[in-house]
Scaffold this motif. Structure first.
Motif, PDB file in Angstrom:
ATOM      1  N   LEU A  43      -9.933   1.195   1.555  1.00  0.00           N
ATOM      2  CA  LEU A  43      -8.774   2.174   0.789  1.00  0.00           C
ATOM      3  C   LEU A  43      -9.189   3.264   0.146  1.00  0.00           C
ATOM      4  O   LEU A  43      -8.726   4.124  -0.067  1.00  0.00           O
ATOM      5  CB  LEU A  43      -8.010   1.239  -0.235  1.00  0.00           C
ATOM      6  CG  LEU A  43      -7.102   0.175   0.508  1.00  0.00           C
ATOM      7  CD1 LEU A  43      -6.463  -0.933  -0.604  1.00  0.00           C
ATOM      8  CD2 LEU A  43      -5.964   0.847   1.278  1.00  0.00           C
ATOM      9  N   THR A  44     -10.369   3.103  -0.484  1.00  0.00           N
ATOM     10  CA  THR A  44     -11.301   4.291  -1.075  1.00  0.00           C
ATOM     11  C   THR A  44     -12.266   5.206  -0.118  1.00  0.00           C
ATOM     12  O   THR A  44     -12.771   5.979  -0.647  1.00  0.00           O
ATOM     13  CB  THR A  44     -12.046   3.541  -2.098  1.00  0.00           C
ATOM     14  OG1 THR A  44     -12.851   2.787  -1.884  1.00  0.00           O
ATOM     15  CG2 THR A  44     -11.400   2.906  -3.140  1.00  0.00           C
ATOM     16  N   GLY A  67      -2.090   8.463  -1.001  1.00  0.00           N
ATOM     17  CA  GLY A  67      -3.543   8.373  -0.848  1.00  0.00           C
ATOM     18  C   GLY A  67      -3.865   6.621  -0.879  1.00  0.00           C
ATOM     19  O   GLY A  67      -5.040   6.405  -1.351  1.00  0.00           O
ATOM     20  N   ARG A  68      -2.997   5.930  -0.249  1.00  0.00           N
ATOM     21  CA  ARG A  68      -3.388   4.620   0.218  1.00  0.00           C
ATOM     22  C   ARG A  68      -3.695   3.880  -1.144  1.00  0.00           C
ATOM     23  O   ARG A  68      -4.855   3.019  -1.107  1.00  0.00           O
ATOM     24  CB  ARG A  68      -4.485   4.485   1.274  1.00  0.00           C
ATOM     25  CG  ARG A  68      -3.917   5.125   2.270  1.00  0.00           C
ATOM     26  CD  ARG A  68      -4.874   4.646   3.500  1.00  0.00           C
ATOM     27  NE  ARG A  68      -6.294   5.138   3.533  1.00  0.00           N
ATOM     28  CZ  ARG A  68      -6.609   6.159   4.347  1.00  0.00           C
ATOM     29  NH1 ARG A  68      -5.544   6.810   5.115  1.00  0.00           N
ATOM     30  NH2 ARG A  68      -7.628   6.625   4.388  1.00  0.00           N
ATOM     31  N   SER A  69      -3.271   3.840  -2.372  1.00  0.00           N
ATOM     32  CA  SER A  69      -3.688   3.234  -3.380  1.00  0.00           C
ATOM     33  C   SER A  69      -2.839   2.053  -3.433  1.00  0.00           C
ATOM     34  O   SER A  69      -1.863   1.546  -2.585  1.00  0.00           O
ATOM     35  CB  SER A  69      -3.010   3.862  -4.668  1.00  0.00           C
ATOM     36  OG  SER A  69      -1.568   4.146  -4.581  1.00  0.00           O
ATOM     37  N   LEU A  70      -3.508   0.963  -4.299  1.00  0.00           N
ATOM     38  CA  LEU A  70      -3.182  -0.571  -4.255  1.00  0.00           C
ATOM     39  C   LEU A  70      -3.760  -0.910  -5.696  1.00  0.00           C
ATOM     40  O   LEU A  70      -4.669  -0.813  -6.132  1.00  0.00           O
ATOM     41  CB  LEU A  70      -3.879  -1.389  -3.242  1.00  0.00           C
ATOM     42  CG  LEU A  70      -3.341  -2.550  -3.123  1.00  0.00           C
ATOM     43  CD1 LEU A  70      -1.967  -2.848  -2.709  1.00  0.00           C
ATOM     44  CD2 LEU A  70      -4.215  -3.448  -2.039  1.00  0.00           C
ATOM     45  N   ALA A  71      -2.778  -1.610  -6.372  1.00  0.00           N
ATOM     46  CA  ALA A  71      -2.966  -2.271  -7.700  1.00  0.00           C
ATOM     47  C   ALA A  71      -4.091  -3.253  -7.565  1.00  0.00           C
ATOM     48  O   ALA A  71      -4.337  -3.862  -6.688  1.00  0.00           O
ATOM     49  CB  ALA A  71      -1.765  -2.829  -8.352  1.00  0.00           C
ATOM     50  N   PRO A  72      -5.257  -3.300  -8.651  1.00  0.00           N
ATOM     51  CA  PRO A  72      -6.268  -4.086  -8.492  1.00  0.00           C
ATOM     52  C   PRO A  72      -5.916  -5.580  -8.420  1.00  0.00           C
ATOM     53  O   PRO A  72      -6.569  -6.377  -7.742  1.00  0.00           O
ATOM     54  CB  PRO A  72      -6.939  -3.918  -9.876  1.00  0.00           C
ATOM     55  CG  PRO A  72      -6.395  -2.389 -10.361  1.00  0.00           C
ATOM     56  CD  PRO A  72      -5.195  -2.427  -9.585  1.00  0.00           C
ATOM     57  N   ILE A  80       0.876  -1.084  -0.073  1.00  0.00           N
ATOM     58  CA  ILE A  80       0.015   0.022  -0.001  1.00  0.00           C
ATOM     59  C   ILE A  80       0.854   1.286  -0.121  1.00  0.00           C
ATOM     60  O   ILE A  80       1.861   1.427   0.755  1.00  0.00           O
ATOM     61  CB  ILE A  80      -0.840   0.026   1.133  1.00  0.00           C
ATOM     62  CG1 ILE A  80      -1.888  -1.197   0.899  1.00  0.00           C
ATOM     63  CG2 ILE A  80      -1.746   1.227   1.255  1.00  0.00           C
ATOM     64  CD1 ILE A  80      -2.694  -1.193   2.404  1.00  0.00           C
ATOM     65  N   ASP A  81       0.537   2.289  -0.724  1.00  0.00           N
ATOM     66  CA  ASP A  81       1.059   3.488  -0.876  1.00  0.00           C
ATOM     67  C   ASP A  81       0.693   4.303   0.254  1.00  0.00           C
ATOM     68  O   ASP A  81      -0.347   5.190  -0.075  1.00  0.00           O
ATOM     69  CB  ASP A  81       0.963   4.046  -2.375  1.00  0.00           C
ATOM     70  CG  ASP A  81       1.663   5.667  -2.446  1.00  0.00           C
ATOM     71  OD1 ASP A  81       2.482   5.887  -1.244  1.00  0.00           O
ATOM     72  OD2 ASP A  81       1.612   6.142  -3.200  1.00  0.00           O
TER      73      ASP A  81
END
Length: 279
Positions: A277-278, A227-232, A222-223
């Motif tokens: 995350l979103t 923005g706490r993004s994560l690959a699908p 997790i980034d």
């Protein structure tokens, strides 16, 4: 039935009557009595003990009274504090169950399908146990796993939950096992301060299961600063990782029921993390 007005009086009553059973909402207890599975010699009612019917703040935590009903925990003010526990409370059954059933009863009964249990496990909640020797604290996971048990005269007084101020999610899948009864459930919380993901799966085992390796793996991807993004594909893999850990193979060929349950857990875990995350 004895009806104490304080925790001290309740402890005294339980100590004086070792065979007595404490009861609050009675939703699980009375079902066991009606089914002939339990015949308590005496009951100690906890419904008049006001000190366990609310909550207070304590050093970054919420100290929840064990007498909080599911209906009370489902309200917006509580949901603003601990969203996943509020969601679990709202999913606990029909209105008559939510109005009577309590947080402490859900824990003490420790039914595998208890909706609050995976959330409390994911939050790493701590129980404040009140008894003849005073108060002591144990992790909720220890009680649910049977590693520590309530001693004679003891009862659950409070539940201490960290206020993470971060997204948290409760989801469950139901089947034909009863109205609203979980086939599988998930409690998932993000802990940005420790850059952690905590997940617990309920209903698939006698106690909630923590897929610790899956938690650590996905948290490392997790980034947290962007923005706490994560690959699908990582989200998909997390669901499969959790399912494999919590619903292991039971020999070859794998039974259709096991495969279905594993798919259910994978979907719940993936959706819970995606929503967190979103949020």
């Amino acid at each position: 039935m004895t009806l104490p007005a304080s925790l001290d009086e309740a402890v005294a009553a339980l100590t004086a009557m070792p065979a007595a059973v404490p009861v609050a909402g009675g939703t699980d207890l009375m079902a066991a009595v009606n089914a002939g599975l339990l015949r308590p010699a005496a009951l100690v009612g906890l419904g008049r003990i006001n000190e366990i019917r609310g909550w207070q703040y304590q050093d970054g935590h919420a100290l929840l009274g064990a007498g909080l009903t599911h209906a009370r925990m489902g309200r917006p003010d509580f949901a603003a504090l601990i969203p996943a526990l509020a969601a679990a409370a709202r999913a606990a059954g029909p209105p008559q169950i939510r109005n009577a059933g309590t947080l402490g009863g859900n824990i003490a009964t420790a039914a595998p399908t208890g909706d609050a249990l995976p959330v409390l496990a994911a939050l790493e909640a701590v129980l404040v146990i009140v008894g003849p020797g005073g108060r002591r604290e144990i992790p909720v996971s220890h009680l649910l796993a049977g590693r520590e048990m309530l001693r004679p005269g003891e009862l659950i007084g409070f539940v201490r939950v960290p206020l993470l101020h971060a997204p948290q999610v409760f989801l469950k899948a139901t089947g034909r096992t009863g109205p609203g009864r979980a086939v599988a459930s998930v409690g998932l919380v993000l802990d940005p301060a420790r850059r952690g993901v905590r997940c617990a799966i309920g209903a698939v085992a006698p106690m909630p299961l923590r897929p610790l390796e899956a938690e650590q793996w996905v948290a490392s991807l997790i980034d947290w600063d962007g923005g706490r993004s994560l690959a699908p594909e990582a989200l998909e893999a997390f669901g499969e990782y959790v399912a494999a850990a919590c619903v292991p193979d039971q020999g070859e060929p794998v039974a259709p029921g096991v495969l279905h349950l594993r798919r259910t857990v994978a979907v719940l875990a993936r959706r819970a993390l995606g929503r967190a995350l979103t949020s």
